[in-house]
Design a protein around this motif. Structure first.
Motif, PDB file in Angstrom:
ATOM      1  N   ALA A  24       0.831  -1.201   0.000  1.00  0.00           N
ATOM      2  CA  ALA A  24       0.000   0.000   0.000  1.00  0.00           C
ATOM      3  C   ALA A  24       0.869   1.256   0.000  1.00  0.00           C
ATOM      4  O   ALA A  24       0.558   2.237  -0.691  1.00  0.00           O
ATOM      5  CB  ALA A  24      -0.929  -0.012   1.205  1.00  0.00           C
ATOM      6  N   PHE A  25       1.971   1.232   0.745  1.00  0.00           N
ATOM      7  CA  PHE A  25       2.914   2.355   0.753  1.00  0.00           C
ATOM      8  C   PHE A  25       3.487   2.586  -0.648  1.00  0.00           C
ATOM      9  O   PHE A  25       3.568   3.718  -1.119  1.00  0.00           O
ATOM     10  CB  PHE A  25       4.039   2.088   1.757  1.00  0.00           C
ATOM     11  CG  PHE A  25       5.180   3.046   1.665  1.00  0.00           C
ATOM     12  CD1 PHE A  25       5.062   4.335   2.157  1.00  0.00           C
ATOM     13  CD2 PHE A  25       6.377   2.663   1.071  1.00  0.00           C
ATOM     14  CE1 PHE A  25       6.121   5.225   2.067  1.00  0.00           C
ATOM     15  CE2 PHE A  25       7.436   3.545   0.978  1.00  0.00           C
ATOM     16  CZ  PHE A  25       7.305   4.834   1.476  1.00  0.00           C
ATOM     17  N   PHE A  26       3.878   1.499  -1.317  1.00  0.00           N
ATOM     18  CA  PHE A  26       4.412   1.619  -2.671  1.00  0.00           C
ATOM     19  C   PHE A  26       3.367   2.208  -3.615  1.00  0.00           C
ATOM     20  O   PHE A  26       3.674   3.064  -4.443  1.00  0.00           O
ATOM     21  CB  PHE A  26       4.886   0.269  -3.200  1.00  0.00           C
ATOM     22  CG  PHE A  26       6.096  -0.293  -2.503  1.00  0.00           C
ATOM     23  CD1 PHE A  26       6.920   0.484  -1.711  1.00  0.00           C
ATOM     24  CD2 PHE A  26       6.411  -1.636  -2.632  1.00  0.00           C
ATOM     25  CE1 PHE A  26       8.023  -0.044  -1.073  1.00  0.00           C
ATOM     26  CE2 PHE A  26       7.519  -2.178  -2.008  1.00  0.00           C
ATOM     27  CZ  PHE A  26       8.322  -1.376  -1.223  1.00  0.00           C
ATOM     28  N   ALA A  27       2.132   1.739  -3.489  1.00  0.00           N
ATOM     29  CA  ALA A  27       1.061   2.243  -4.359  1.00  0.00           C
ATOM     30  C   ALA A  27       0.805   3.723  -4.111  1.00  0.00           C
ATOM     31  O   ALA A  27       0.563   4.486  -5.053  1.00  0.00           O
ATOM     32  CB  ALA A  27      -0.213   1.437  -4.136  1.00  0.00           C
ATOM     33  N   LEU A  28       0.867   4.147  -2.847  1.00  0.00           N
ATOM     34  CA  LEU A  28       0.686   5.570  -2.539  1.00  0.00           C
ATOM     35  C   LEU A  28       1.808   6.413  -3.125  1.00  0.00           C
ATOM     36  O   LEU A  28       1.582   7.537  -3.583  1.00  0.00           O
ATOM     37  CB  LEU A  28       0.596   5.784  -1.027  1.00  0.00           C
ATOM     38  CG  LEU A  28      -0.702   5.341  -0.363  1.00  0.00           C
ATOM     39  CD1 LEU A  28      -0.595   5.454   1.152  1.00  0.00           C
ATOM     40  CD2 LEU A  28      -1.863   6.174  -0.882  1.00  0.00           C
ATOM     41  N   LYS A  29       3.032   5.886  -3.098  1.00  0.00           N
ATOM     42  CA  LYS A  29       4.163   6.612  -3.705  1.00  0.00           C
ATOM     43  C   LYS A  29       3.943   6.794  -5.203  1.00  0.00           C
ATOM     44  O   LYS A  29       4.202   7.869  -5.752  1.00  0.00           O
ATOM     45  CB  LYS A  29       5.481   5.867  -3.466  1.00  0.00           C
ATOM     46  CG  LYS A  29       6.028   6.025  -2.094  1.00  0.00           C
ATOM     47  CD  LYS A  29       6.555   7.422  -1.928  1.00  0.00           C
ATOM     48  CE  LYS A  29       7.455   7.496  -0.720  1.00  0.00           C
ATOM     49  NZ  LYS A  29       7.915   8.837  -0.470  1.00  0.00           N
ATOM     50  N   VAL A  30       3.463   5.744  -5.862  1.00  0.00           N
ATOM     51  CA  VAL A  30       3.203   5.832  -7.305  1.00  0.00           C
ATOM     52  C   VAL A  30       2.098   6.837  -7.569  1.00  0.00           C
ATOM     53  O   VAL A  30       2.206   7.684  -8.464  1.00  0.00           O
ATOM     54  CB  VAL A  30       2.829   4.449  -7.879  1.00  0.00           C
ATOM     55  CG1 VAL A  30       2.346   4.568  -9.313  1.00  0.00           C
ATOM     56  CG2 VAL A  30       4.015   3.500  -7.798  1.00  0.00           C
ATOM     57  N   GLU A  31       1.029   6.775  -6.772  1.00  0.00           N
ATOM     58  CA  GLU A  31      -0.088   7.707  -6.951  1.00  0.00           C
ATOM     59  C   GLU A  31       0.343   9.143  -6.690  1.00  0.00           C
ATOM     60  O   GLU A  31      -0.013  10.054  -7.434  1.00  0.00           O
ATOM     61  CB  GLU A  31      -1.226   7.327  -6.010  1.00  0.00           C
ATOM     62  CG  GLU A  31      -2.446   8.196  -6.151  1.00  0.00           C
ATOM     63  CD  GLU A  31      -3.541   7.806  -5.188  1.00  0.00           C
ATOM     64  OE1 GLU A  31      -4.514   8.573  -5.102  1.00  0.00           O
ATOM     65  OE2 GLU A  31      -3.421   6.767  -4.519  1.00  0.00           O
ATOM     66  N   LYS A  32       1.127   9.355  -5.639  1.00  0.00           N
ATOM     67  CA  LYS A  32       1.594  10.703  -5.299  1.00  0.00           C
ATOM     68  C   LYS A  32       2.476  11.263  -6.411  1.00  0.00           C
ATOM     69  O   LYS A  32       2.340  12.419  -6.794  1.00  0.00           O
ATOM     70  CB  LYS A  32       2.367  10.661  -3.982  1.00  0.00           C
ATOM     71  CG  LYS A  32       2.850  12.010  -3.513  1.00  0.00           C
ATOM     72  CD  LYS A  32       3.604  11.891  -2.203  1.00  0.00           C
ATOM     73  CE  LYS A  32       4.180  13.225  -1.808  1.00  0.00           C
ATOM     74  NZ  LYS A  32       5.000  13.138  -0.606  1.00  0.00           N
ATOM     75  N   GLU A  33       3.370  10.438  -6.931  1.00  0.00           N
ATOM     76  CA  GLU A  33       4.263  10.891  -8.005  1.00  0.00           C
ATOM     77  C   GLU A  33       3.480  11.157  -9.286  1.00  0.00           C
ATOM     78  O   GLU A  33       3.797  12.066 -10.035  1.00  0.00           O
ATOM     79  CB  GLU A  33       5.354   9.841  -8.251  1.00  0.00           C
ATOM     80  CG  GLU A  33       6.478  10.286  -9.141  1.00  0.00           C
ATOM     81  CD  GLU A  33       7.374  11.339  -8.515  1.00  0.00           C
ATOM     82  OE1 GLU A  33       7.886  12.190  -9.266  1.00  0.00           O
ATOM     83  OE2 GLU A  33       7.565  11.321  -7.296  1.00  0.00           O
ATOM     84  N   CYS A  49       8.297   1.702 -12.257  1.00  0.00           N
ATOM     85  CA  CYS A  49       9.130   0.533 -12.554  1.00  0.00           C
ATOM     86  C   CYS A  49       9.529  -0.193 -11.267  1.00  0.00           C
ATOM     87  O   CYS A  49       9.482  -1.430 -11.204  1.00  0.00           O
ATOM     88  CB  CYS A  49      10.359   0.957 -13.333  1.00  0.00           C
ATOM     89  SG  CYS A  49      11.342  -0.433 -13.927  1.00  0.00           S
ATOM     90  N   ALA A  50       9.897   0.546 -10.237  1.00  0.00           N
ATOM     91  CA  ALA A  50      10.259  -0.069  -8.957  1.00  0.00           C
ATOM     92  C   ALA A  50       9.060  -0.802  -8.364  1.00  0.00           C
ATOM     93  O   ALA A  50       9.193  -1.933  -7.868  1.00  0.00           O
ATOM     94  CB  ALA A  50      10.761   0.992  -7.981  1.00  0.00           C
ATOM     95  N   ASN A  51       7.881  -0.188  -8.431  1.00  0.00           N
ATOM     96  CA  ASN A  51       6.676  -0.828  -7.916  1.00  0.00           C
ATOM     97  C   ASN A  51       6.357  -2.101  -8.705  1.00  0.00           C
ATOM     98  O   ASN A  51       6.031  -3.131  -8.124  1.00  0.00           O
ATOM     99  CB  ASN A  51       5.503   0.142  -7.978  1.00  0.00           C
ATOM    100  CG  ASN A  51       4.258  -0.433  -7.352  1.00  0.00           C
ATOM    101  OD1 ASN A  51       4.313  -1.021  -6.277  1.00  0.00           O
ATOM    102  ND2 ASN A  51       3.136  -0.275  -8.023  1.00  0.00           N
TER     103      ASN A  51
END
Length: 155
Positions: A24-33, A49-51
């Protein structure tokens, strides 16, 4: 009966739930970016790509962690799972900088997956020894894996 089953898997369940929070943290980072700018930037592409790379290895991690925990011993399997999540976090954060910064996390994660895979193989082999020959080496193997799981901390 229910408490006996839970007693043998609760550490694995905890690590699995922590990994869900990490996803979920990774998904939030992608969404925020992605919400920062309308035009895809190189930072957004790196985070995506990292996600994606983390999600590609996630089923393998869950499978070997659960198999190692059920076939052999949940404590070293859960410990290796936590260390794998730390390595995956290091990989993700390193990938957001430069891709060369993610290499240590990637290699460390591979080593942990290999350790979990070996635990699975040893657990299955011990089961076959018990089933066909009546020789049970589970206590010895559990002692060895518990001791050797601490070696995973060496980078």
């Amino acid at each position: 009966m229910y408490s006996v089953v839970v007693e043998h898997i609760y550490l694995l369940v905890i690590v699995t739930l922590i990994s869900v929070l990490q996803n979920a943290f990774f998904a939030l980072k992608v969404e925020k970016e992605g919400n920062c700018q309308n035009i895809p930037t190189s930072g957004f592409e790196r985070v995506c790509c990292a996600n994606r790379n983390c999600m590609d290895s996630y089923p393998t991690f869950l499978a070997v962690m659960w198999c190692a925990g059920l076939c052999l011993n949940q404590a070293p399997a859960a410990f290796a799972g936590i260390i794998y999540l730390v390595a995956r976090q290091k990989y993700f954060i390193g990938y957001m900088g430069q891709t060369s910064q993610s290499t240590p996390g990637y290699q460390f994660g591979k080593r942990i997956l290999f350790f979990l895979f070996l635990m699975c193989i040893v657990g299955i082999f011990n089961y076959l020894l018990v089933y066909y020959y009546g020789s049970d080496y589970k206590e010895y193997v559990e002692t060895i894996t518990s001791a050797s799981s601490a070696l995973l901390l060496i980078p």
